[in-house]
Design a protein around this motif. Structure first.
Motif, short mmCIF file in Angstrom:
data_model
loop_
_atom_site.label_atom_id
_atom_site.label_comp_id
_atom_site.label_asym_id
_atom_site.label_seq_id
_atom_site.Cartn_x
_atom_site.Cartn_y
_atom_site.Cartn_z
N TYR A 132 4.42 -1.04 -6.56
CA TYR A 132 4.34 -1.33 -5.12
C TYR A 132 5.56 -0.84 -4.36
CZ TYR A 132 0.51 -4.36 -6.57
OH TYR A 132 -0.67 -4.84 -7.10
N GLY A 156 -5.33 -1.97 2.53
CA GLY A 156 -4.24 -2.57 1.78
C GLY A 156 -4.64 -3.23 0.48
N CYS A 179 -2.26 -8.89 2.15
CA CYS A 179 -1.77 -7.87 1.20
C CYS A 179 -0.51 -8.28 0.46
CB CYS A 179 -1.57 -6.55 1.95
SG CYS A 179 -3.13 -5.84 2.52
N GLY A 232 4.22 -4.83 9.93
CA GLY A 232 3.04 -4.15 9.41
C GLY A 232 3.17 -2.64 9.48
N PHE A 291 6.04 -1.28 6.94
CA PHE A 291 5.77 -1.28 5.51
C PHE A 291 4.44 -0.61 5.14
CE2 PHE A 291 8.90 -4.57 6.15
CZ PHE A 291 9.79 -4.32 5.12
N ARG A 292 3.62 -0.29 6.12
CA ARG A 292 2.39 0.45 5.84
C ARG A 292 2.62 1.96 5.88
NH1 ARG A 292 -1.22 -1.14 2.91
NH2 ARG A 292 -2.71 0.29 3.84
N THR A 314 0.37 -2.07 0.43
CA THR A 314 1.62 -2.23 1.17
C THR A 314 2.76 -2.07 0.18
OG1 THR A 314 0.60 -3.69 2.80
CG2 THR A 314 3.00 -3.83 2.55
N THR A 315 3.79 -1.33 0.57
CA THR A 315 4.86 -1.01 -0.38
C THR A 315 6.24 -1.37 0.17
OG1 THR A 315 4.85 1.26 0.45
CG2 THR A 315 3.60 0.82 -1.56
N PHE A 334 2.47 -9.47 1.27
CA PHE A 334 3.76 -8.94 1.70
C PHE A 334 4.93 -9.86 1.35
CE2 PHE A 334 6.87 -8.28 5.27
CZ PHE A 334 7.43 -7.14 4.74
N ASP A 394 -4.42 -3.63 7.20
CA ASP A 394 -3.91 -4.48 6.12
C ASP A 394 -4.27 -5.94 6.30
OD1 ASP A 394 -2.33 -4.84 8.34
OD2 ASP A 394 -0.43 -4.89 7.26
#
Length: 371
Positions: free
Chosen positions: A357, A161, A287, A27, A30-31, A181-182, A289, A124
Protein backbone atom coordinates in the motif's frame (compact mmCIF):
# COMPACT_ATOMS: atom_id res chain seq x y z
CA UNK A 1 -7.87 27.36 -12.30
CA UNK A 2 -4.86 26.00 -10.45
CA UNK A 3 -2.35 24.56 -12.93
CA UNK A 4 0.66 22.67 -11.63
CA UNK A 5 4.08 22.38 -13.22
CA UNK A 6 4.44 21.09 -16.76
CA UNK A 7 6.85 18.41 -17.96
CA UNK A 8 9.14 19.67 -20.73
CA UNK A 9 9.51 16.31 -22.41
CA UNK A 10 5.92 15.17 -22.21
CA UNK A 11 3.61 14.52 -25.12
CA UNK A 12 0.46 13.26 -23.44
CA UNK A 13 -1.59 15.65 -21.32
CA UNK A 14 -3.71 14.87 -18.26
CA UNK A 15 -6.27 17.25 -16.77
CA UNK A 16 -7.27 16.50 -13.17
CA UNK A 17 -10.85 17.60 -12.43
CA UNK A 18 -11.11 17.73 -8.65
CA UNK A 19 -13.55 19.09 -6.06
CA UNK A 20 -10.88 20.87 -4.02
CA UNK A 21 -7.73 22.92 -4.68
CA UNK A 22 -4.33 21.24 -4.69
CA UNK A 23 -3.00 19.97 -1.34
CA UNK A 24 -6.12 20.82 0.67
CA UNK A 25 -7.96 17.48 0.96
CA UNK A 26 -6.60 14.14 2.28
CA UNK A 27 -8.58 12.14 -0.27
CA UNK A 28 -6.91 13.94 -3.14
CA UNK A 29 -3.45 13.85 -1.59
CA UNK A 30 -3.45 10.11 -1.00
CA UNK A 31 -5.40 9.02 -4.08
CA UNK A 32 -3.40 10.83 -6.77
CA UNK A 33 -1.58 14.04 -5.85
CA UNK A 34 1.41 12.13 -4.48
CA UNK A 35 1.86 10.59 -7.96
CA UNK A 36 2.33 13.92 -9.77
CA UNK A 37 6.13 13.74 -9.77
CA UNK A 38 6.05 10.16 -11.05
CA UNK A 39 3.67 11.08 -13.88
CA UNK A 40 5.80 14.06 -14.87
CA UNK A 41 8.90 11.88 -14.74
CA UNK A 42 7.25 9.62 -17.31
CA UNK A 43 6.61 12.55 -19.63
CA UNK A 44 3.03 13.55 -18.88
CA UNK A 45 1.93 17.17 -18.78
CA UNK A 46 -0.41 17.81 -15.85
CA UNK A 47 -3.03 20.43 -15.05
CA UNK A 48 -5.23 20.53 -11.95
CA UNK A 49 -8.63 22.21 -12.24
CA UNK A 50 -10.67 22.37 -9.04
CA UNK A 51 -14.36 23.17 -8.66
CA UNK A 52 -13.73 25.43 -5.67
CA UNK A 53 -11.10 28.15 -5.93
CA UNK A 54 -8.39 28.34 -3.27
CA UNK A 55 -9.90 31.46 -1.73
CA UNK A 56 -13.46 30.16 -1.88
CA UNK A 57 -12.57 26.83 -0.35
CA UNK A 58 -10.63 28.52 2.46
CA UNK A 59 -13.69 30.64 3.27
CA UNK A 60 -15.96 27.61 3.24
CA UNK A 61 -13.80 26.03 5.96
CA UNK A 62 -14.66 28.87 8.32
CA UNK A 63 -17.71 28.91 10.56
CA UNK A 64 -20.87 30.78 9.72
CA UNK A 65 -20.46 30.47 5.96
CA UNK A 66 -23.53 28.34 5.11
CA UNK A 67 -25.27 31.28 3.45
CA UNK A 68 -22.28 31.65 1.12
CA UNK A 69 -22.40 28.06 -0.14
CA UNK A 70 -24.82 28.77 -3.04
CA UNK A 71 -22.58 31.62 -4.20
CA UNK A 72 -19.44 29.46 -4.20
CA UNK A 73 -21.29 26.64 -6.00
CA UNK A 74 -22.50 29.07 -8.67
CA UNK A 75 -18.93 30.33 -9.08
CA UNK A 76 -17.70 26.73 -9.24
CA UNK A 77 -20.01 25.98 -12.17
CA UNK A 78 -18.76 29.10 -13.93
CA UNK A 79 -15.19 27.86 -13.42
CA UNK A 80 -16.13 24.45 -14.78
CA UNK A 81 -17.51 25.95 -17.99
CA UNK A 82 -14.21 27.74 -18.46
CA UNK A 83 -12.33 24.51 -17.67
CA UNK A 84 -13.98 22.80 -20.63
CA UNK A 85 -11.87 24.94 -22.95
CA UNK A 86 -8.76 23.42 -21.36
CA UNK A 87 -10.11 19.88 -21.53
CA UNK A 88 -10.30 20.22 -25.31
CA UNK A 89 -6.50 20.07 -25.50
CA UNK A 90 -5.93 17.06 -23.24
CA UNK A 91 -5.59 13.31 -23.76
CA UNK A 92 -6.94 12.06 -20.45
CA UNK A 93 -9.29 13.54 -17.85
CA UNK A 94 -8.73 12.19 -14.34
CA UNK A 95 -12.01 12.84 -12.52
CA UNK A 96 -12.04 12.50 -8.74
CA UNK A 97 -15.51 11.77 -7.30
CA UNK A 98 -17.49 14.27 -9.42
CA UNK A 99 -17.07 17.38 -11.54
CA UNK A 100 -19.56 19.31 -9.37
CA UNK A 101 -20.96 18.60 -5.89
CA UNK A 102 -24.60 19.08 -6.92
CA UNK A 103 -26.84 18.36 -9.86
CA UNK A 104 -26.74 15.92 -12.76
CA UNK A 105 -23.45 14.97 -14.48
CA UNK A 106 -23.64 17.59 -17.23
CA UNK A 107 -19.92 18.40 -17.23
CA UNK A 108 -19.01 14.71 -17.35
CA UNK A 109 -21.42 14.15 -20.26
CA UNK A 110 -19.85 17.00 -22.23
CA UNK A 111 -16.33 15.75 -21.54
CA UNK A 112 -17.16 12.20 -22.59
CA UNK A 113 -19.81 12.54 -25.30
CA UNK A 114 -19.15 15.93 -26.85
CA UNK A 115 -15.39 16.38 -26.39
CA UNK A 116 -14.77 12.61 -26.69
CA UNK A 117 -12.15 12.55 -23.93
CA UNK A 118 -10.97 9.49 -22.01
CA UNK A 119 -12.18 9.82 -18.42
CA UNK A 120 -10.30 8.02 -15.65
CA UNK A 121 -12.97 8.06 -12.94
CA UNK A 122 -11.60 7.65 -9.40
CA UNK A 123 -13.42 7.42 -6.07
CA UNK A 124 -12.69 6.06 -2.59
CA UNK A 125 -16.09 6.02 -0.89
CA UNK A 126 -19.54 4.60 -1.62
CA UNK A 127 -20.51 8.00 -3.01
CA UNK A 128 -23.70 6.71 -4.63
CA UNK A 129 -24.98 6.41 -1.03
CA UNK A 130 -25.04 8.68 2.00
CA UNK A 131 -24.13 8.01 5.63
CA UNK A 132 -26.50 10.71 6.86
CA UNK A 133 -29.77 9.43 8.30
CA UNK A 134 -31.21 12.94 8.58
CA UNK A 135 -30.73 13.95 4.95
CA UNK A 136 -33.84 15.55 3.47
CA UNK A 137 -35.48 14.51 0.19
CA UNK A 138 -34.57 17.90 -1.24
CA UNK A 139 -30.89 17.45 -0.44
CA UNK A 140 -30.93 13.96 -1.92
CA UNK A 141 -32.39 15.40 -5.10
CA UNK A 142 -29.83 18.21 -5.23
CA UNK A 143 -26.88 15.86 -4.67
CA UNK A 144 -28.07 13.56 -7.49
CA UNK A 145 -26.00 10.59 -6.33
CA UNK A 146 -27.34 8.34 -9.06
CA UNK A 147 -24.92 10.13 -11.38
CA UNK A 148 -22.09 7.90 -10.11
CA UNK A 149 -23.34 4.99 -12.18
CA UNK A 150 -23.78 7.22 -15.22
CA UNK A 151 -20.24 8.57 -14.94
CA UNK A 152 -18.90 5.02 -14.59
CA UNK A 153 -20.69 4.09 -17.82
CA UNK A 154 -19.19 7.03 -19.74
CA UNK A 155 -15.66 6.54 -18.44
CA UNK A 156 -12.72 5.03 -20.29
CA UNK A 157 -11.55 3.42 -17.05
CA UNK A 158 -12.79 3.38 -13.45
CA UNK A 159 -10.31 3.46 -10.56
CA UNK A 160 -11.72 2.28 -7.21
CA UNK A 161 -10.18 2.19 -3.77
CA UNK A 162 -11.37 -1.34 -2.92
CA UNK A 163 -13.16 -4.41 -4.25
CA UNK A 164 -16.57 -3.36 -2.90
CA UNK A 165 -16.48 -0.11 -4.87
CA UNK A 166 -15.20 -2.01 -7.91
CA UNK A 167 -18.10 -4.49 -7.75
CA UNK A 168 -20.56 -1.60 -7.87
CA UNK A 169 -18.73 0.04 -10.78
CA UNK A 170 -18.67 -3.17 -12.83
CA UNK A 171 -22.44 -2.94 -13.15
CA UNK A 172 -21.82 -0.06 -15.56
CA UNK A 173 -18.29 -0.52 -16.89
CA UNK A 174 -16.14 -3.65 -17.14
CA UNK A 175 -12.89 -1.67 -17.35
CA UNK A 176 -12.53 -1.27 -13.58
CA UNK A 177 -9.25 -1.28 -11.65
CA UNK A 178 -8.87 -1.72 -7.89
CA UNK A 179 -6.42 1.08 -7.14
CA UNK A 180 -5.79 1.16 -3.37
CA UNK A 181 -5.24 4.31 -1.37
CA UNK A 182 -1.49 4.49 -0.76
CA UNK A 183 1.06 6.05 1.56
CA UNK A 184 4.26 7.86 0.62
CA UNK A 185 6.61 5.87 2.86
CA UNK A 186 9.72 7.62 1.52
CA UNK A 187 8.98 11.34 1.79
CA UNK A 188 6.14 11.79 4.30
CA UNK A 189 5.33 8.70 6.35
CA UNK A 190 9.03 7.90 6.56
CA UNK A 191 9.36 7.69 10.34
CA UNK A 192 8.42 4.97 12.79
CA UNK A 193 7.25 4.95 16.36
CA UNK A 194 10.19 5.02 18.76
CA UNK A 195 9.75 2.68 21.72
CA UNK A 196 11.76 2.66 24.92
CA UNK A 197 13.72 -0.57 25.42
CA UNK A 198 13.00 -0.68 29.14
CA UNK A 199 10.08 1.59 29.98
CA UNK A 200 9.23 2.26 33.58
CA UNK A 201 6.17 0.53 35.02
CA UNK A 202 4.17 3.77 34.99
CA UNK A 203 5.00 4.79 31.41
CA UNK A 204 1.83 5.93 29.71
CA UNK A 205 0.30 4.06 26.79
CA UNK A 206 -1.62 6.21 24.32
CA UNK A 207 -4.52 4.89 22.29
CA UNK A 208 -5.20 7.23 19.40
CA UNK A 209 -7.56 7.97 16.55
CA UNK A 210 -7.42 10.40 13.62
CA UNK A 211 -10.15 11.50 11.25
CA UNK A 212 -12.59 14.22 10.25
CA UNK A 213 -15.74 15.46 11.97
CA UNK A 214 -17.83 13.25 9.66
CA UNK A 215 -16.27 10.09 11.12
CA UNK A 216 -16.17 11.12 14.79
CA UNK A 217 -19.51 9.34 15.27
CA UNK A 218 -17.79 5.98 14.78
CA UNK A 219 -15.89 6.42 18.04
CA UNK A 220 -19.17 5.84 19.90
CA UNK A 221 -18.98 2.24 18.64
CA UNK A 222 -16.29 1.54 21.25
CA UNK A 223 -16.78 4.35 23.78
CA UNK A 224 -17.74 1.88 26.51
CA UNK A 225 -14.61 -0.15 25.72
CA UNK A 226 -12.39 2.90 26.07
CA UNK A 227 -14.03 3.84 29.37
CA UNK A 228 -13.45 0.33 30.69
CA UNK A 229 -9.76 0.45 29.76
CA UNK A 230 -9.34 3.92 31.24
CA UNK A 231 -10.79 2.67 34.53
CA UNK A 232 -8.67 -0.48 34.61
CA UNK A 233 -5.32 1.03 33.56
CA UNK A 234 -4.15 4.22 35.25
CA UNK A 235 -1.41 4.74 32.67
CA UNK A 236 -3.68 4.62 29.61
CA UNK A 237 -4.63 7.86 27.92
CA UNK A 238 -6.22 8.82 24.61
CA UNK A 239 -5.45 11.19 21.77
CA UNK A 240 -8.01 12.22 19.15
CA UNK A 241 -6.78 14.13 16.11
CA UNK A 242 -9.55 15.77 14.11
CA UNK A 243 -11.02 19.04 12.90
CA UNK A 244 -13.60 19.00 15.69
CA UNK A 245 -13.42 17.99 19.34
CA UNK A 246 -15.15 14.65 20.06
CA UNK A 247 -17.85 14.46 22.72
CA UNK A 248 -16.79 11.40 24.67
CA UNK A 249 -17.24 10.40 28.30
CA UNK A 250 -13.53 9.95 28.97
CA UNK A 251 -11.31 11.57 31.60
CA UNK A 252 -7.80 11.25 30.22
CA UNK A 253 -8.00 12.33 26.62
CA UNK A 254 -6.27 15.02 24.60
CA UNK A 255 -7.77 16.64 21.54
CA UNK A 256 -5.37 17.77 18.83
CA UNK A 257 -6.68 20.02 16.09
CA UNK A 258 -5.60 18.38 12.82
CA UNK A 259 -2.80 20.26 11.12
CA UNK A 260 -1.15 19.22 7.88
CA UNK A 261 2.25 20.54 8.98
CA UNK A 262 2.32 18.62 12.27
CA UNK A 263 0.29 15.58 11.17
CA UNK A 264 3.12 13.04 11.35
CA UNK A 265 4.50 14.43 14.60
CA UNK A 266 1.03 14.21 16.16
CA UNK A 267 0.41 10.67 14.92
CA UNK A 268 3.74 9.51 16.37
CA UNK A 269 2.40 10.37 19.85
CA UNK A 270 0.10 7.36 19.48
CA UNK A 271 1.12 3.89 20.71
CA UNK A 272 -1.97 2.03 19.46
CA UNK A 273 -4.15 3.26 16.59
CA UNK A 274 -7.85 2.44 16.41
CA UNK A 275 -10.44 2.44 13.62
CA UNK A 276 -13.90 1.34 14.81
CA UNK A 277 -16.64 1.10 12.17
CA UNK A 278 -20.21 -0.17 12.02
CA UNK A 279 -20.81 -2.76 9.31
CA UNK A 280 -23.10 -1.18 6.72
CA UNK A 281 -23.21 -0.41 3.01
CA UNK A 282 -21.48 2.97 3.44
CA UNK A 283 -18.59 1.76 5.59
CA UNK A 284 -17.90 -1.18 3.27
CA UNK A 285 -16.70 1.45 0.81
CA UNK A 286 -14.10 2.83 3.23
CA UNK A 287 -10.49 2.38 2.09
CA UNK A 288 -8.80 1.94 5.47
CA UNK A 289 -6.92 5.23 5.43
CA UNK A 290 -6.56 5.49 9.21
CA UNK A 291 -5.16 1.96 9.41
CA UNK A 292 -2.75 2.70 6.55
CA UNK A 293 -1.43 5.78 8.36
CA UNK A 294 -0.94 4.00 11.68
CA UNK A 295 0.81 0.99 10.18
CA UNK A 296 3.04 3.06 7.90
CA UNK A 297 4.46 4.75 11.01
CA UNK A 298 5.05 1.49 12.87
CA UNK A 299 1.98 1.91 15.08
CA UNK A 300 -0.05 -1.29 15.65
CA UNK A 301 -3.63 -0.92 14.43
CA UNK A 302 -6.83 -2.28 15.95
CA UNK A 303 -9.86 -2.01 13.69
CA UNK A 304 -13.30 -3.34 12.87
CA UNK A 305 -13.24 -6.12 10.25
CA UNK A 306 -15.22 -4.02 7.78
CA UNK A 307 -14.40 -3.69 4.10
CA UNK A 308 -10.75 -3.40 3.16
CA UNK A 309 -9.59 -3.39 6.81
CA UNK A 310 -9.70 -7.18 6.69
CA UNK A 311 -7.29 -7.16 3.75
CA UNK A 312 -4.85 -4.61 5.18
CA UNK A 313 -4.60 -6.11 8.67
CA UNK A 314 -3.39 -9.67 9.13
CA UNK A 315 -5.03 -10.48 12.46
CA UNK A 316 -2.50 -11.21 15.17
CA UNK A 317 0.45 -10.41 12.91
CA UNK A 318 0.45 -6.68 12.20
CA UNK A 319 -2.67 -5.68 14.10
CA UNK A 320 -6.01 -6.91 15.37
CA UNK A 321 -9.52 -7.11 13.88
CA UNK A 322 -12.25 -6.76 16.49
CA UNK A 323 -15.95 -7.42 16.06
CA UNK A 324 -17.42 -7.44 19.58
CA UNK A 325 -16.88 -5.40 22.74
CA UNK A 326 -15.07 -8.39 24.23
CA UNK A 327 -12.77 -8.57 21.18
CA UNK A 328 -11.84 -4.90 21.53
CA UNK A 329 -11.13 -5.20 25.25
CA UNK A 330 -9.03 -8.37 24.85
CA UNK A 331 -6.93 -7.11 21.93
CA UNK A 332 -6.33 -3.63 23.31
CA UNK A 333 -5.35 -5.11 26.69
CA UNK A 334 -2.80 -7.34 24.96
CA UNK A 335 -1.17 -4.32 23.35
CA UNK A 336 -1.41 -2.14 26.45
CA UNK A 337 0.39 -4.69 28.60
CA UNK A 338 2.94 -5.98 26.08
CA UNK A 339 5.52 -3.55 24.72
CA UNK A 340 7.26 -6.29 22.73
CA UNK A 341 4.02 -7.15 20.94
CA UNK A 342 3.42 -3.50 20.09
CA UNK A 343 6.90 -3.24 18.64
CA UNK A 344 6.62 -6.48 16.64
CA UNK A 345 3.24 -5.57 15.22
CA UNK A 346 4.48 -2.09 14.37
CA UNK A 347 7.39 -3.51 12.39
CA UNK A 348 5.18 -6.01 10.56
CA UNK A 349 2.59 -3.34 9.84
CA UNK A 350 5.08 -1.03 8.16
CA UNK A 351 6.39 -3.95 6.08
CA UNK A 352 2.83 -4.63 4.87
CA UNK A 353 2.29 -1.00 3.87
CA UNK A 354 5.60 -0.75 2.01
CA UNK A 355 4.97 -3.97 0.08
CA UNK A 356 1.25 -3.53 -0.67
CA UNK A 357 0.00 0.00 0.00
CA UNK A 358 2.85 2.39 -0.75
CA UNK A 359 3.37 4.80 -3.63
CA UNK A 360 6.41 2.78 -4.67
CA UNK A 361 4.58 -0.56 -4.76
CA UNK A 362 1.56 0.92 -6.56
CA UNK A 363 3.28 3.18 -9.12
CA UNK A 364 3.07 0.74 -12.01
CA UNK A 365 -0.64 0.17 -11.46
CA UNK A 366 -1.31 3.92 -11.23
CA UNK A 367 0.63 4.63 -14.42
CA UNK A 368 -1.31 1.85 -16.12
CA UNK A 369 -4.52 3.82 -15.69
CA UNK A 370 -3.33 6.03 -18.54
CA UNK A 371 -2.40 3.28 -20.97
Amino acid sequence: MNPIGMSLRGNLKIVFLTPYPHDTAPGQRFRFEQYYDILQGHGYQLTLLSFFSEGGYAKLQGRGTRLLVPLFIFWGFARRLFHLSMVVRTDFVFLFREAAPVGPPIIEWIVSKVLKKKIIYDFDDAIWLTDRTDESKLEKLIRWRSKVGQICKWSYRVSCGNAYLAAYSKQFNLNVIVNPTTIDTKSKHNQTKKLLISPSSNSSVTIGWTGSHSTLKYLTEIESTLRQLETKFDHVRFIFIADRRPQLNLTRFVFIDWNKESEIEDLLKIDIGIMPLPDDEWTKGKCGFKVLQYMSLGIPAVASPVGVNSEIIDHGVNGFLCLTHEDWVECLEKLITNLTLRKQMGVEGRKKIISNYSVVSNSSLFLGLFS
